[in-house]
Design an enzyme around this catalytic site. Sequence first.
Site, PDB file in Angstrom:
ATOM      1  N   GLU A  20       0.767  -1.238   0.015  1.00 15.51           N
ATOM      2  CA  GLU A  20       0.087   0.145  -0.123  1.00 15.51           C
ATOM      3  C   GLU A  20       0.934   1.163  -0.064  1.00 15.51           C
ATOM      4  O   GLU A  20       0.480   2.222  -0.800  1.00 15.51           O
ATOM      5  CB  GLU A  20      -0.843  -0.093   1.186  1.00 15.51           C
ATOM      6  CG  GLU A  20      -1.796  -1.137   1.324  1.00 15.51           C
ATOM      7  CD  GLU A  20      -2.932  -1.226   2.477  1.00 15.51           C
ATOM      8  OE1 GLU A  20      -2.199  -1.570   3.516  1.00 15.51           O
ATOM      9  OE2 GLU A  20      -4.149  -1.126   2.411  1.00 15.51           O
TER      10      GLU A  20
ATOM     11  N   GLU B 257      -3.759  -9.601   4.052  1.00 16.89           N
ATOM     12  CA  GLU B 257      -4.488  -9.182   5.549  1.00 16.89           C
ATOM     13  C   GLU B 257      -5.376 -10.245   5.517  1.00 16.89           C
ATOM     14  O   GLU B 257      -5.795 -10.558   6.895  1.00 16.89           O
ATOM     15  CB  GLU B 257      -5.013  -7.814   5.294  1.00 16.89           C
ATOM     16  CG  GLU B 257      -4.272  -6.567   5.374  1.00 16.89           C
ATOM     17  CD  GLU B 257      -3.219  -6.395   4.034  1.00 16.89           C
ATOM     18  OE1 GLU B 257      -3.318  -7.118   3.005  1.00 16.89           O
ATOM     19  OE2 GLU B 257      -2.620  -5.308   3.969  1.00 16.89           O
TER      20      GLU B 257
HETATM   21  C1  3H9 Z   1      -1.050  -4.684   7.092  1.00 18.33           C
HETATM   22  O1  3H9 Z   1      -0.423  -4.554   6.678  1.00 18.33           O
HETATM   23  C2  3H9 Z   1      -2.390  -4.070   7.482  1.00 18.33           C
HETATM   24  C3  3H9 Z   1      -2.406  -2.664   6.565  1.00 18.33           C
HETATM   25  O2  3H9 Z   1      -3.107  -3.141   5.422  1.00 18.33           O
HETATM   26  C4  3H9 Z   1      -3.254  -1.717   7.121  1.00 18.33           C
HETATM   27  C5  3H9 Z   1      -2.823  -0.958   8.142  1.00 18.33           C
HETATM   28  C6  3H9 Z   1      -3.331   0.247   8.668  1.00 18.33           C
HETATM   29  N1  3H9 Z   1       4.732  -7.215  11.347  1.00 18.33           N
HETATM   30  O3  3H9 Z   1       7.325 -15.399   8.498  1.00 18.33           O
HETATM   31  P1  3H9 Z   1       8.904 -15.268   8.965  1.00 18.33           P
HETATM   32  C7  3H9 Z   1       8.049 -11.217  11.608  1.00 18.33           C
HETATM   33  S1  3H9 Z   1      -1.216  -6.199   8.167  1.00 18.33           S
HETATM   34  C8  3H9 Z   1       5.580  -7.688  12.239  1.00 18.33           C
HETATM   35  O4  3H9 Z   1       9.433 -16.368   9.858  1.00 18.33           O
HETATM   36  P2  3H9 Z   1       9.728 -15.353   6.307  1.00 18.33           P
HETATM   37  C9  3H9 Z   1       7.617 -12.472  12.229  1.00 18.33           C
HETATM   38  O5  3H9 Z   1       6.922 -12.485  13.519  1.00 18.33           O
HETATM   39  C10 3H9 Z   1       0.296  -7.032   7.789  1.00 18.33           C
HETATM   40  N2  3H9 Z   1       6.327  -8.668  12.394  1.00 18.33           N
HETATM   41  O6  3H9 Z   1       9.972 -15.008   7.770  1.00 18.33           O
HETATM   42  C11 3H9 Z   1       9.150 -13.141  12.503  1.00 18.33           C
HETATM   43  O7  3H9 Z   1       9.619 -12.711  13.700  1.00 18.33           O
HETATM   44  P3  3H9 Z   1      10.415 -13.550  14.682  1.00 18.33           P
HETATM   45  C12 3H9 Z   1       0.075  -7.504   6.285  1.00 18.33           C
HETATM   46  C13 3H9 Z   1       6.364  -9.347  11.247  1.00 18.33           C
HETATM   47  O8  3H9 Z   1      11.018 -14.643   5.543  1.00 18.33           O
HETATM   48  C14 3H9 Z   1       9.921 -12.412  11.313  1.00 18.33           C
HETATM   49  O9  3H9 Z   1       9.156 -11.453  11.023  1.00 18.33           O
HETATM   50  N3  3H9 Z   1       1.244  -8.327   6.150  1.00 18.33           N
HETATM   51  C15 3H9 Z   1       5.476  -9.115  10.310  1.00 18.33           C
HETATM   52  O10 3H9 Z   1       9.545 -16.924   6.027  1.00 18.33           O
HETATM   53  C16 3H9 Z   1      10.287 -13.563  10.272  1.00 18.33           C
HETATM   54  O11 3H9 Z   1       9.041 -14.002   9.760  1.00 18.33           O
HETATM   55  C17 3H9 Z   1       1.426  -9.602   6.585  1.00 18.33           C
HETATM   56  O12 3H9 Z   1       0.427 -10.421   6.809  1.00 18.33           O
HETATM   57  C18 3H9 Z   1       4.795  -7.937  10.450  1.00 18.33           C
HETATM   58  N4  3H9 Z   1       3.803  -7.711   9.176  1.00 18.33           N
HETATM   59  O13 3H9 Z   1       8.709 -14.611   5.643  1.00 18.33           O
HETATM   60  C19 3H9 Z   1       2.807 -10.246   6.265  1.00 18.33           C
HETATM   61  N5  3H9 Z   1       5.843 -10.017   9.100  1.00 18.33           N
HETATM   62  O14 3H9 Z   1      11.550 -13.649  13.972  1.00 18.33           O
HETATM   63  C20 3H9 Z   1       2.953 -11.457   7.035  1.00 18.33           C
HETATM   64  C21 3H9 Z   1       6.729 -10.870   9.702  1.00 18.33           C
HETATM   65  O15 3H9 Z   1      10.541 -12.606  15.799  1.00 18.33           O
HETATM   66  N6  3H9 Z   1       4.253 -11.923   7.077  1.00 18.33           N
HETATM   67  N7  3H9 Z   1       7.018 -10.677  10.957  1.00 18.33           N
HETATM   68  O16 3H9 Z   1       9.825 -14.801  14.742  1.00 18.33           O
HETATM   69  C22 3H9 Z   1       4.906 -12.631   6.124  1.00 18.33           C
HETATM   70  O17 3H9 Z   1       3.988 -13.416   5.388  1.00 18.33           O
HETATM   71  C23 3H9 Z   1       6.078 -13.227   6.128  1.00 18.33           C
HETATM   72  O18 3H9 Z   1       6.669 -13.195   7.795  1.00 18.33           O
HETATM   73  C24 3H9 Z   1       7.110 -12.762   5.200  1.00 18.33           C
HETATM   74  C25 3H9 Z   1       8.637 -13.327   5.622  1.00 18.33           C
HETATM   75  C26 3H9 Z   1       6.677 -13.214   3.916  1.00 18.33           C
HETATM   76  C27 3H9 Z   1       6.913 -11.296   5.261  1.00 18.33           C
END
Ligand code: 3H9
Length: 693
Positions: free
Chosen positions: A105, A125
């Site tokens: 976004e 999301e």
């Molecule tokens: C959003 O964006 C809302 C908006 O539309 C509106 C707002 C107003 N935040 O998965 P991994 C951490 S909602 C905080 O093992 P990978 C995760 O907890 C968000 N932390 O790695 C972990 O921490 P730790 C929409 C996050 O390389 C570490 O990063 N976005 C977030 O296999 C590594 O994660 C999503 O839903 C986050 N947003 O994959 C994306 N994302 O090491 C969700 C990750 O302490 N995330 N962490 O355990 C993913 O799909 C995967 O984490 C990603 C990396 C592909 C990014």
Amino acid sequence: MTAEYQVHGQTAVITLQNPPVNGLGFSTRQGIVAGVTRALDDDAIKAIVITGAGKAFSGGADIREFNKPAATAAPNLLNVIAVLEASSKPIVAAMHSVAMGGGLELAMGCHFRVVQSGTQIALPEVKLGILPGAGGTQRLPRLIGVEPALNMIVSGSTVPAEKLAKTALFDEIVETDVVKAALAFAERAVASNLPLKKARDIKIKFATAEGFFQFARNMVAAAAKNYPAPLKCVDAVEASVTKPFDEGMRIEREAFTYLVQTTESKALRHAFFGERAASKIPDIPEDTPTRPIRSAAVIGAGTMGGGIAMNFANAGIPVTVLEMKSEALEKGLAVVRKNYENSMKKGKLTPEKFAERVGLIKGSLAYQDIRDADIVIEAVFEDLAVKEQVFKQLDEVMRSGAILASNTSTLDVDKIAAFTRRPEDVIGTHFFSPANVMKLLEVVRGKKTGKDVLATVMQLSKKIKKTGVVSGVCDGFIGNRMIEQYSRQAGFLLEEGALPQQVDKAVERFGFAMGPFRMGDLAGNDVGWYIRKRRYVEKPNIVYSKTADLLCELGRFGQKTGAGWYDYKPGDRTAYPSEVVNEMIIAHSKTLGVTRRKISDDEIVERLVFALVNEGAHILEEGIALRASDIDMVYLTGYGFPIYRGGPMFYADTVGLPNVILAMHRYARQRHGDAWKPAPLLEKLAAEGKTFN
Ligand code: 3H9
């Protein structure tokens, strides 16, 4: 502030610096606004590039901030994007690795986007029970088209950037060095005085909107009956077509504010973090050296052994399956082959992948053939004497440094380890049936299991796409120890007035994939019978309903014998209520002198789920599970607990622990009171006003 500001010639580069994935937390948002303001105030700066440090452009809003003041504190993400869009100097997003959710976004609020090939693009999301809340539902349809945008937003799925290369989402796609390319793009934009593009200004023309969105709603409603988010996604995307931009933004905002407060969303976020927390073991640092796993062996070519072998082959690891008799080996390997053939027929596997996977699985009748494997997993009959034979043999033949794992579901891993002269190499790896499908892997840490062995197996669990959860040694480990209490209540309910179909329906309506009796028929009722017979000797004080034993005495082991709690027709897995069984249940109540009563569905659900919770509390207190969310992950990934309820411990938190205790007291007064003695940890947390998670 977690965004860095650097100047390259006439361009300012703002780099998000919020590891691990540049989540757009409060301080990062502040950093972006400060950077843009500084660039706008500096006459020497003509353009701005925004990128992310490390392994992501941005993974989106910082989920850890949700439902906390920081999540909405100004500048919120909408404010940040408004600042970018209004900038009088061109802003170019340099996207790489991951651009998801709020990260995408943010990029869509820039005037131009340069992307590195391979970048994962998503608005995920919905998987967290919300919808994009910073304009994603309004800008993405304008940039890539309504239908593809709706698909991405409703499914949350990831699309590689190159698939979107021809859309207005990207101005340029490059193979490497995206920041350099973005800088060059920015210079060109300045030199050619390119008009500053705003996604909000794009007019969508979509003549068939009404029919299309009606169709989309029908499709989504069926698949998402327990989740409010997907339908809200459809509403918001529809608004991008039928309403002016600002009105669409208002509709999106309203839906986001509502969804982020729902229990479903909190539960899904709990599961997201729970999955990641499960891989962390307090006394084992992340940099603990691991042993390489280049080859594997599985002892036993039964359903379990075959399924386990498939996991290795799917991950590209060669695996040898060992059996005692050639017929059993051939039968087992044929089942594996058939499974792969079915996947190929369904188009899930290409002929090349089929050949590769089948080629990675070999059969053998001789222990000598597996001696060089890096890990061996025993999946033989669940009997300690049989395990003893196998592990003594493994101790003789396996090379030094090999990991010796047992797929036992209830037996004492320490005793199994003691059959060898190398207990530090022994560990439990409890797979769930069907082992090639179910996500859960309970990793059982024995008293002497080496730290490197545990770290290796946890790493391996990721490689074979399982959710590894560590359990200490106890009878049944986390999952089966808890399910025993659930099954006991299911048995008592039959004695007191319920019938299998009522119990199953109530539990399935709560959201479980399958009720206890249908599950028993699928797994085989003889398995529980065998375990109970052992319990009657080992723990004579525990009371079980005899109904299940009576069923087994009739030879009704479940689907495999064509009859169990239900009747089955040949070639048909539908469970038909059985008169014979129902009569047997009613007669048994009479024998016990129990007057049958009408039992409500609420009572059924509470008794089954709170029985899980109470045992879970014991397990947590004893340190068998490292954290409450680990227990939840076991139930979400291995026992069909509804994910939108977050797992038994999270569910108990949402009900309120004092309420759980009150219900337990109520059931204790009814019958079998000793089953309802609250675990000390549950009582303590309830008294302190705390929760498990
Ligand atoms: C959003 O964006 C809302 C908006 O539309 C509106 C707002 C107003 N935040 O998965 P991994 C951490 S909602 C905080 O093992 P990978 C995760 O907890 C968000 N932390 O790695 C972990 O921490 P730790 C929409 C996050 O390389 C570490 O990063 N976005 C977030 O296999 C590594 O994660 C999503 O839903 C986050 N947003 O994959 C994306 N994302 O090491 C969700 C990750 O302490 N995330 N962490 O355990 C993913 O799909 C995967 O984490 C990603 C990396 C592909 C990014």
